[in-house]
Design a protein around this motif. Sequence first.
Motif, PDB file in Angstrom:
ATOM      1  N   PHE A 192      -0.286  15.862  -2.573  1.00  0.00           N
ATOM      2  CA  PHE A 192      -1.640  15.583  -3.037  1.00  0.00           C
ATOM      3  C   PHE A 192      -2.370  16.915  -3.144  1.00  0.00           C
ATOM      4  N   ILE A 193      -2.772  17.268  -4.353  1.00  0.00           N
ATOM      5  CA  ILE A 193      -3.507  18.504  -4.589  1.00  0.00           C
ATOM      6  C   ILE A 193      -4.902  18.123  -5.048  1.00  0.00           C
ATOM      7  N   ILE A 194      -5.909  18.557  -4.304  1.00  0.00           N
ATOM      8  CA  ILE A 194      -7.299  18.220  -4.615  1.00  0.00           C
ATOM      9  C   ILE A 194      -8.027  19.506  -4.963  1.00  0.00           C
ATOM     10  N   ASN A 220       0.857  -1.180   0.000  1.00  0.00           N
ATOM     11  CA  ASN A 220       0.000   0.000   0.000  1.00  0.00           C
ATOM     12  C   ASN A 220       0.892   1.228   0.000  1.00  0.00           C
ATOM     13  N   VAL A 221       0.480   2.269  -0.729  1.00  0.00           N
ATOM     14  CA  VAL A 221       1.304   3.468  -0.819  1.00  0.00           C
ATOM     15  C   VAL A 221       0.661   4.638  -0.089  1.00  0.00           C
ATOM     16  N   ALA A 222      -0.566   4.968  -0.423  1.00  0.00           N
ATOM     17  CA  ALA A 222      -1.210   6.140   0.177  1.00  0.00           C
ATOM     18  C   ALA A 222      -2.698   5.892   0.343  1.00  0.00           C
ATOM     19  N   TYR A 223      -3.250   6.607   1.311  1.00  0.00           N
ATOM     20  CA  TYR A 223      -4.682   6.550   1.573  1.00  0.00           C
ATOM     21  C   TYR A 223      -5.089   7.893   2.142  1.00  0.00           C
ATOM     22  N   PHE A 224      -6.199   8.417   1.682  1.00  0.00           N
ATOM     23  CA  PHE A 224      -6.791   9.560   2.367  1.00  0.00           C
ATOM     24  C   PHE A 224      -8.295   9.500   2.252  1.00  0.00           C
ATOM     25  N   ASN A 225      -8.946  10.222   3.179  1.00  0.00           N
ATOM     26  CA  ASN A 225     -10.393  10.299   3.224  1.00  0.00           C
ATOM     27  C   ASN A 225     -10.754  11.744   3.526  1.00  0.00           C
ATOM     28  N   VAL A 226     -11.212  12.495   2.512  1.00  0.00           N
ATOM     29  CA  VAL A 226     -11.622  13.883   2.683  1.00  0.00           C
ATOM     30  C   VAL A 226     -13.120  13.877   2.957  1.00  0.00           C
ATOM     31  N   LEU A 231     -14.492  11.684  -0.084  1.00  0.00           N
ATOM     32  CA  LEU A 231     -13.628  11.403  -1.228  1.00  0.00           C
ATOM     33  C   LEU A 231     -12.476  10.569  -0.685  1.00  0.00           C
ATOM     34  N   LYS A 232     -12.438   9.283  -1.073  1.00  0.00           N
ATOM     35  CA  LYS A 232     -11.420   8.364  -0.542  1.00  0.00           C
ATOM     36  C   LYS A 232     -10.491   7.928  -1.662  1.00  0.00           C
ATOM     37  N   LEU A 233      -9.188   8.006  -1.395  1.00  0.00           N
ATOM     38  CA  LEU A 233      -8.189   7.509  -2.335  1.00  0.00           C
ATOM     39  C   LEU A 233      -7.448   6.358  -1.686  1.00  0.00           C
ATOM     40  N   LYS A 234      -7.269   5.290  -2.444  1.00  0.00           N
ATOM     41  CA  LYS A 234      -6.432   4.159  -2.050  1.00  0.00           C
ATOM     42  C   LYS A 234      -5.439   3.945  -3.183  1.00  0.00           C
ATOM     43  N   SER A 235      -4.200   3.704  -2.832  1.00  0.00           N
ATOM     44  CA  SER A 235      -3.227   3.416  -3.881  1.00  0.00           C
ATOM     45  C   SER A 235      -2.296   2.310  -3.425  1.00  0.00           C
ATOM     46  N   GLY A 236      -1.804   1.578  -4.384  1.00  0.00           N
ATOM     47  CA  GLY A 236      -0.885   0.485  -4.113  1.00  0.00           C
ATOM     48  C   GLY A 236       0.220   0.461  -5.149  1.00  0.00           C
ATOM     49  N   ALA A 237       1.300  -0.218  -4.804  1.00  0.00           N
ATOM     50  CA  ALA A 237       2.441  -0.316  -5.711  1.00  0.00           C
ATOM     51  C   ALA A 237       2.848  -1.775  -5.853  1.00  0.00           C
ATOM     52  N   THR A 238       3.293  -2.098  -7.047  1.00  0.00           N
ATOM     53  CA  THR A 238       3.915  -3.393  -7.312  1.00  0.00           C
ATOM     54  C   THR A 238       5.338  -3.094  -7.752  1.00  0.00           C
ATOM     55  N   ALA A 239       6.306  -3.630  -7.028  1.00  0.00           N
ATOM     56  CA  ALA A 239       7.714  -3.389  -7.318  1.00  0.00           C
ATOM     57  C   ALA A 239       8.344  -4.666  -7.872  1.00  0.00           C
ATOM     58  N   TYR A 240       9.009  -4.527  -9.006  1.00  0.00           N
ATOM     59  CA  TYR A 240       9.680  -5.642  -9.655  1.00  0.00           C
ATOM     60  C   TYR A 240      11.182  -5.444  -9.479  1.00  0.00           C
ATOM     61  N   GLU A 265       4.828  -0.292 -10.644  1.00  0.00           N
ATOM     62  CA  GLU A 265       3.478  -0.008 -11.121  1.00  0.00           C
ATOM     63  C   GLU A 265       2.681   0.580  -9.961  1.00  0.00           C
ATOM     64  N   LEU A 266       2.006   1.702 -10.230  1.00  0.00           N
ATOM     65  CA  LEU A 266       1.154   2.327  -9.222  1.00  0.00           C
ATOM     66  C   LEU A 266      -0.295   2.214  -9.658  1.00  0.00           C
ATOM     67  N   ASN A 267      -1.138   1.830  -8.727  1.00  0.00           N
ATOM     68  CA  ASN A 267      -2.572   1.698  -8.977  1.00  0.00           C
ATOM     69  C   ASN A 267      -3.320   2.652  -8.060  1.00  0.00           C
ATOM     70  N   PHE A 268      -4.361   3.295  -8.615  1.00  0.00           N
ATOM     71  CA  PHE A 268      -5.148   4.247  -7.847  1.00  0.00           C
ATOM     72  C   PHE A 268      -6.624   3.896  -7.965  1.00  0.00           C
ATOM     73  N   GLU A 269      -7.318   4.044  -6.838  1.00  0.00           N
ATOM     74  CA  GLU A 269      -8.750   3.814  -6.780  1.00  0.00           C
ATOM     75  C   GLU A 269      -9.350   4.933  -5.938  1.00  0.00           C
ATOM     76  N   ILE A 270     -10.377   5.584  -6.470  1.00  0.00           N
ATOM     77  CA  ILE A 270     -11.024   6.671  -5.749  1.00  0.00           C
ATOM     78  C   ILE A 270     -12.517   6.389  -5.649  1.00  0.00           C
ATOM     79  N   GLU A 271     -13.044   6.624  -4.449  1.00  0.00           N
ATOM     80  CA  GLU A 271     -14.486   6.542  -4.227  1.00  0.00           C
ATOM     81  C   GLU A 271     -14.971   7.952  -3.906  1.00  0.00           C
ATOM     82  N   ASN A 272     -15.938   8.441  -4.675  1.00  0.00           N
ATOM     83  CA  ASN A 272     -16.480   9.782  -4.487  1.00  0.00           C
ATOM     84  C   ASN A 272     -17.966   9.679  -4.164  1.00  0.00           C
ATOM     85  N   THR A 273     -18.357  10.200  -3.002  1.00  0.00           N
ATOM     86  CA  THR A 273     -19.784  10.254  -2.661  1.00  0.00           C
ATOM     87  C   THR A 273     -20.256  11.701  -2.530  1.00  0.00           C
TER      88      THR A 273
END
Length: 181
Positions: A153-155, A43-49, A168-177, A86-94
């Motif tokens: 992080f600029i929102i 896991n790399v970053a997480y926030f919940n605004v 507004l929730k962001l989750k991100s993860g990394a895969t390192a080779y 590789e970085l992956n991002f997922e955002i949930e916006n309500t």
Amino acid sequence: MKRNLIQRISVALLAAIFFLSCSSDLDFNQVNDFKIEPVFVANVAYFNVKANDIEDDGTAHQIPPDVEDFDVFKNKFLNDHLTKAELNFEIENTFNRAFKVEIVFIDANDQPTETITLNVPQYNGGVNIIKYPTEVFEGDRLALLKKTVKVGFIITIEAGTGDISGNLKLKSGATAYMRIE
């Protein structure tokens, strides 16, 4: 006597097999060809605004940026052996508003080396989880990533009317080779 003779012959044959077995010279230089390519996921970053974290006057504006230290690449072993990330991002916006999220990678001179922009549509009911395309870092792009010492992080909230509520929730993860030779 016949039984004793058979036992002696059997023992002699077994001894001959053990002493005359095949062997080959060992090649210790094979260790020079050793290569391992582990893959790590983290896991790399997480926030919940939340709505009460945003001053809303109906106009588009930035939420105060958040800059965090990112000391992952201070590790010499990781720096020397990382071949791809590789970085992956997922955002949930309500929220009933759209957002723009910028992830800024900053070097030791406080200069941005890369910015990833994620456009987040407003909430329209139902599930609003957006999975963005994977960001792949190889070659020159990986070299720039390895210089990162801070991540910002600029929102930006888009203009709109009505009271805002939600998260507004962001989750991100990394895969390192890695390649270790």
